[in-house]
Design a protein around this motif. Sequence first.
Motif, PDB file in Angstrom:
ATOM      1  N   VAL A 126      -1.451 -38.878 -16.095  1.00  0.00           N
ATOM      2  CA  VAL A 126      -0.696 -38.445 -14.914  1.00  0.00           C
ATOM      3  C   VAL A 126       0.738 -38.940 -15.041  1.00  0.00           C
ATOM      4  O   VAL A 126       0.978 -40.069 -15.481  1.00  0.00           O
ATOM      5  CB  VAL A 126      -1.356 -38.937 -13.611  1.00  0.00           C
ATOM      6  CG1 VAL A 126      -1.582 -40.438 -13.614  1.00  0.00           C
ATOM      7  CG2 VAL A 126      -0.528 -38.519 -12.391  1.00  0.00           C
ATOM      8  N   GLN A 127       1.691 -38.102 -14.658  1.00  0.00           N
ATOM      9  CA  GLN A 127       3.111 -38.360 -14.908  1.00  0.00           C
ATOM     10  C   GLN A 127       3.958 -38.011 -13.689  1.00  0.00           C
ATOM     11  O   GLN A 127       3.711 -37.021 -13.002  1.00  0.00           O
ATOM     12  CB  GLN A 127       3.569 -37.495 -16.087  1.00  0.00           C
ATOM     13  CG  GLN A 127       5.047 -37.496 -16.377  1.00  0.00           C
ATOM     14  CD  GLN A 127       5.478 -38.585 -17.323  1.00  0.00           C
ATOM     15  OE1 GLN A 127       4.880 -38.741 -18.385  1.00  0.00           O
ATOM     16  NE2 GLN A 127       6.501 -39.346 -16.960  1.00  0.00           N
ATOM     17  N   TYR A 128       4.998 -38.813 -13.452  1.00  0.00           N
ATOM     18  CA  TYR A 128       6.045 -38.494 -12.478  1.00  0.00           C
ATOM     19  C   TYR A 128       7.337 -38.244 -13.248  1.00  0.00           C
ATOM     20  O   TYR A 128       7.664 -38.961 -14.208  1.00  0.00           O
ATOM     21  CB  TYR A 128       6.248 -39.642 -11.498  1.00  0.00           C
ATOM     22  CG  TYR A 128       7.543 -39.550 -10.694  1.00  0.00           C
ATOM     23  CD1 TYR A 128       7.616 -38.779  -9.542  1.00  0.00           C
ATOM     24  CD2 TYR A 128       8.695 -40.235 -11.105  1.00  0.00           C
ATOM     25  CE1 TYR A 128       8.801 -38.684  -8.809  1.00  0.00           C
ATOM     26  CE2 TYR A 128       9.879 -40.149 -10.378  1.00  0.00           C
ATOM     27  CZ  TYR A 128       9.927 -39.373  -9.233  1.00  0.00           C
ATOM     28  OH  TYR A 128      11.098 -39.286  -8.519  1.00  0.00           O
ATOM     29  N   ILE A 129       8.119 -37.225 -12.823  1.00  0.00           N
ATOM     30  CA  ILE A 129       9.410 -36.927 -13.428  1.00  0.00           C
ATOM     31  C   ILE A 129      10.416 -36.558 -12.341  1.00  0.00           C
ATOM     32  O   ILE A 129      10.039 -36.209 -11.225  1.00  0.00           O
ATOM     33  CB  ILE A 129       9.322 -35.759 -14.436  1.00  0.00           C
ATOM     34  CG1 ILE A 129       8.695 -34.519 -13.773  1.00  0.00           C
ATOM     35  CG2 ILE A 129       8.565 -36.159 -15.691  1.00  0.00           C
ATOM     36  CD1 ILE A 129       8.685 -33.272 -14.636  1.00  0.00           C
ATOM     37  N   TYR A 130      11.676 -36.623 -12.700  1.00  0.00           N
ATOM     38  CA  TYR A 130      12.753 -36.072 -11.863  1.00  0.00           C
ATOM     39  C   TYR A 130      13.691 -35.311 -12.794  1.00  0.00           C
ATOM     40  O   TYR A 130      14.510 -35.893 -13.494  1.00  0.00           O
ATOM     41  CB  TYR A 130      13.493 -37.179 -11.108  1.00  0.00           C
ATOM     42  CG  TYR A 130      14.706 -36.693 -10.338  1.00  0.00           C
ATOM     43  CD1 TYR A 130      14.665 -35.511  -9.603  1.00  0.00           C
ATOM     44  CD2 TYR A 130      15.898 -37.409 -10.358  1.00  0.00           C
ATOM     45  CE1 TYR A 130      15.772 -35.051  -8.904  1.00  0.00           C
ATOM     46  CE2 TYR A 130      17.021 -36.967  -9.659  1.00  0.00           C
ATOM     47  CZ  TYR A 130      16.954 -35.790  -8.940  1.00  0.00           C
ATOM     48  OH  TYR A 130      18.046 -35.332  -8.255  1.00  0.00           O
ATOM     49  N   HIS A 131      13.538 -34.006 -12.803  1.00  0.00           N
ATOM     50  CA  HIS A 131      14.333 -33.150 -13.690  1.00  0.00           C
ATOM     51  C   HIS A 131      15.680 -32.816 -13.055  1.00  0.00           C
ATOM     52  O   HIS A 131      15.759 -32.697 -11.843  1.00  0.00           O
ATOM     53  CB  HIS A 131      13.571 -31.851 -13.953  1.00  0.00           C
ATOM     54  CG  HIS A 131      12.637 -31.936 -15.113  1.00  0.00           C
ATOM     55  ND1 HIS A 131      12.073 -30.834 -15.699  1.00  0.00           N
ATOM     56  CD2 HIS A 131      12.160 -32.994 -15.806  1.00  0.00           C
ATOM     57  CE1 HIS A 131      11.284 -31.197 -16.694  1.00  0.00           C
ATOM     58  NE2 HIS A 131      11.311 -32.510 -16.776  1.00  0.00           N
ATOM     59  N   PRO A 132      16.708 -32.622 -13.876  1.00  0.00           N
ATOM     60  CA  PRO A 132      16.694 -32.667 -15.341  1.00  0.00           C
ATOM     61  C   PRO A 132      17.057 -34.028 -15.912  1.00  0.00           C
ATOM     62  O   PRO A 132      17.024 -34.213 -17.125  1.00  0.00           O
ATOM     63  CB  PRO A 132      17.781 -31.650 -15.703  1.00  0.00           C
ATOM     64  CG  PRO A 132      18.782 -31.797 -14.597  1.00  0.00           C
ATOM     65  CD  PRO A 132      17.975 -32.068 -13.345  1.00  0.00           C
ATOM     66  N   GLU A 148       3.977 -43.024 -16.092  1.00  0.00           N
ATOM     67  CA  GLU A 148       2.767 -42.304 -16.489  1.00  0.00           C
ATOM     68  C   GLU A 148       1.649 -43.314 -16.684  1.00  0.00           C
ATOM     69  O   GLU A 148       1.864 -44.424 -17.158  1.00  0.00           O
ATOM     70  CB  GLU A 148       2.994 -41.481 -17.756  1.00  0.00           C
ATOM     71  CG  GLU A 148       3.483 -42.266 -18.949  1.00  0.00           C
ATOM     72  CD  GLU A 148       3.810 -41.380 -20.151  1.00  0.00           C
ATOM     73  OE1 GLU A 148       3.238 -40.278 -20.250  1.00  0.00           O
ATOM     74  OE2 GLU A 148       4.626 -41.806 -20.987  1.00  0.00           O
ATOM     75  N   LYS A 149       0.436 -42.902 -16.285  1.00  0.00           N
ATOM     76  CA  LYS A 149      -0.706 -43.803 -16.317  1.00  0.00           C
ATOM     77  C   LYS A 149      -1.970 -43.035 -16.679  1.00  0.00           C
ATOM     78  O   LYS A 149      -1.999 -41.812 -16.726  1.00  0.00           O
ATOM     79  CB  LYS A 149      -0.905 -44.466 -14.939  1.00  0.00           C
ATOM     80  CG  LYS A 149       0.233 -45.364 -14.481  1.00  0.00           C
ATOM     81  CD  LYS A 149       0.308 -46.647 -15.284  1.00  0.00           C
ATOM     82  CE  LYS A 149       1.402 -47.575 -14.738  1.00  0.00           C
ATOM     83  NZ  LYS A 149       1.516 -48.822 -15.511  1.00  0.00           N
ATOM     84  N   GLY A 150      -3.040 -43.800 -16.887  1.00  0.00           N
ATOM     85  CA  GLY A 150      -4.357 -43.214 -17.059  1.00  0.00           C
ATOM     86  C   GLY A 150      -5.052 -43.066 -15.713  1.00  0.00           C
ATOM     87  O   GLY A 150      -4.520 -43.455 -14.669  1.00  0.00           O
ATOM     88  N   ILE A 151      -6.242 -42.506 -15.730  1.00  0.00           N
ATOM     89  CA  ILE A 151      -7.069 -42.342 -14.528  1.00  0.00           C
ATOM     90  C   ILE A 151      -8.386 -43.061 -14.786  1.00  0.00           C
ATOM     91  O   ILE A 151      -9.026 -42.829 -15.813  1.00  0.00           O
ATOM     92  CB  ILE A 151      -7.307 -40.847 -14.227  1.00  0.00           C
ATOM     93  CG1 ILE A 151      -5.973 -40.141 -13.981  1.00  0.00           C
ATOM     94  CG2 ILE A 151      -8.230 -40.678 -13.015  1.00  0.00           C
ATOM     95  CD1 ILE A 151      -6.091 -38.635 -13.885  1.00  0.00           C
ATOM     96  N   ARG A 152      -8.773 -43.932 -13.869  1.00  0.00           N
ATOM     97  CA  ARG A 152      -9.946 -44.793 -14.098  1.00  0.00           C
ATOM     98  C   ARG A 152     -11.206 -43.984 -14.372  1.00  0.00           C
ATOM     99  O   ARG A 152     -11.962 -44.286 -15.286  1.00  0.00           O
ATOM    100  CB  ARG A 152     -10.156 -45.708 -12.884  1.00  0.00           C
ATOM    101  CG  ARG A 152     -11.296 -46.702 -13.060  1.00  0.00           C
ATOM    102  CD  ARG A 152     -11.272 -47.744 -11.960  1.00  0.00           C
ATOM    103  NE  ARG A 152     -11.391 -47.158 -10.635  1.00  0.00           N
ATOM    104  CZ  ARG A 152     -12.565 -46.844 -10.063  1.00  0.00           C
ATOM    105  NH1 ARG A 152     -13.702 -47.035 -10.722  1.00  0.00           N
ATOM    106  NH2 ARG A 152     -12.590 -46.323  -8.852  1.00  0.00           N
ATOM    107  N   ILE A 153     -11.452 -42.947 -13.596  1.00  0.00           N
ATOM    108  CA  ILE A 153     -12.577 -42.041 -13.842  1.00  0.00           C
ATOM    109  C   ILE A 153     -11.968 -40.646 -13.988  1.00  0.00           C
ATOM    110  O   ILE A 153     -11.790 -39.928 -12.997  1.00  0.00           O
ATOM    111  CB  ILE A 153     -13.604 -42.073 -12.706  1.00  0.00           C
ATOM    112  CG1 ILE A 153     -14.108 -43.497 -12.475  1.00  0.00           C
ATOM    113  CG2 ILE A 153     -14.781 -41.148 -13.019  1.00  0.00           C
ATOM    114  CD1 ILE A 153     -15.061 -43.633 -11.319  1.00  0.00           C
ATOM    115  N   PRO A 154     -11.640 -40.221 -15.203  1.00  0.00           N
ATOM    116  CA  PRO A 154     -10.944 -38.945 -15.390  1.00  0.00           C
ATOM    117  C   PRO A 154     -11.826 -37.759 -15.025  1.00  0.00           C
ATOM    118  O   PRO A 154     -13.040 -37.786 -15.206  1.00  0.00           O
ATOM    119  CB  PRO A 154     -10.617 -38.932 -16.896  1.00  0.00           C
ATOM    120  CG  PRO A 154     -10.769 -40.338 -17.346  1.00  0.00           C
ATOM    121  CD  PRO A 154     -11.818 -40.944 -16.465  1.00  0.00           C
TER     122      PRO A 154
END
Length: 215
Positions: A126-132, A148-154
Amino acid sequence: MVIQKKVGFISVLFIISMHSWCQQQINLVDKFQNQKIKAVNRSITLYGDQRDAIELNAENSSGIGIIEDLEFEKGIIEIELLGENNPGKSFIGIAFNIQNNDTYEAVYFRPFNFVAEEQIRKEHMVQYIYHPEFTWRKLRSERTGIFEKGIRIPPDPEDWFKVSIHIKENNIEVYVNDLSEPSLIVDRLSSTKSKKIGVWSGYGSSGRFKNLIIK
C-alpha cells in the motif's frame, strides 16, 4: 419511566438520523451512466455480469475517473477494489485533493505484492503519493519505508477487497478489510486545496471499483 423511555427512543432516532446524514453512498454505475465521471487518461466501462462496478482500462500513464457533483475534504472514504496478480501491472486506489489532472494525492495498492515471497515486495503493498512532486519513486529513494507498507493479513490479489481511508487535516490512515489496525499511517505532503476525488489506476494498469461510501 415512560418519559425516560421516550427520551431514550428519541435519542436513538436522533443518533441514527445523524449517522445517515453524515454518510453518503455513491453509486458509481449511476454516475457513469449519467456522464458524471470525468475520465483522465483512461476509458471507463461497466464491469462484471451484474454490471455493479466500473472499470478503468490500462494505459501507459496514471489515470483518474473524477467523480463530478461530489465534494470531499476530510473524513472517511470507503470503497471496494479489484486488481489482479500481475506483477508491475496492477496499481489501484483513490485520488483526492485533485487540483488538476496531474496534481493530486492518492492512496493505492499493488495487489500482485499481496502474495509476494520476497520481504522487500511484502513491504510495498500500500502506497501514498502526492503527484507530481512526490512520486512513489522519489519517496522510496529519499524516504524509504515511510509512505509504503505491507498489510498484516493481505487480501487475495484476484478478489475484491475493501479499503477505508481516513483523511484528516495533517495525516492519513488506511485500513484494509476487517483489520482493526491501520496498514498505513502517513503525514500528508499537501494541504487540502480541492474537494474533488476520483478512482485511480497507475501506469499500465486497469482497475475495478464499486460500493463507494464517503463519511
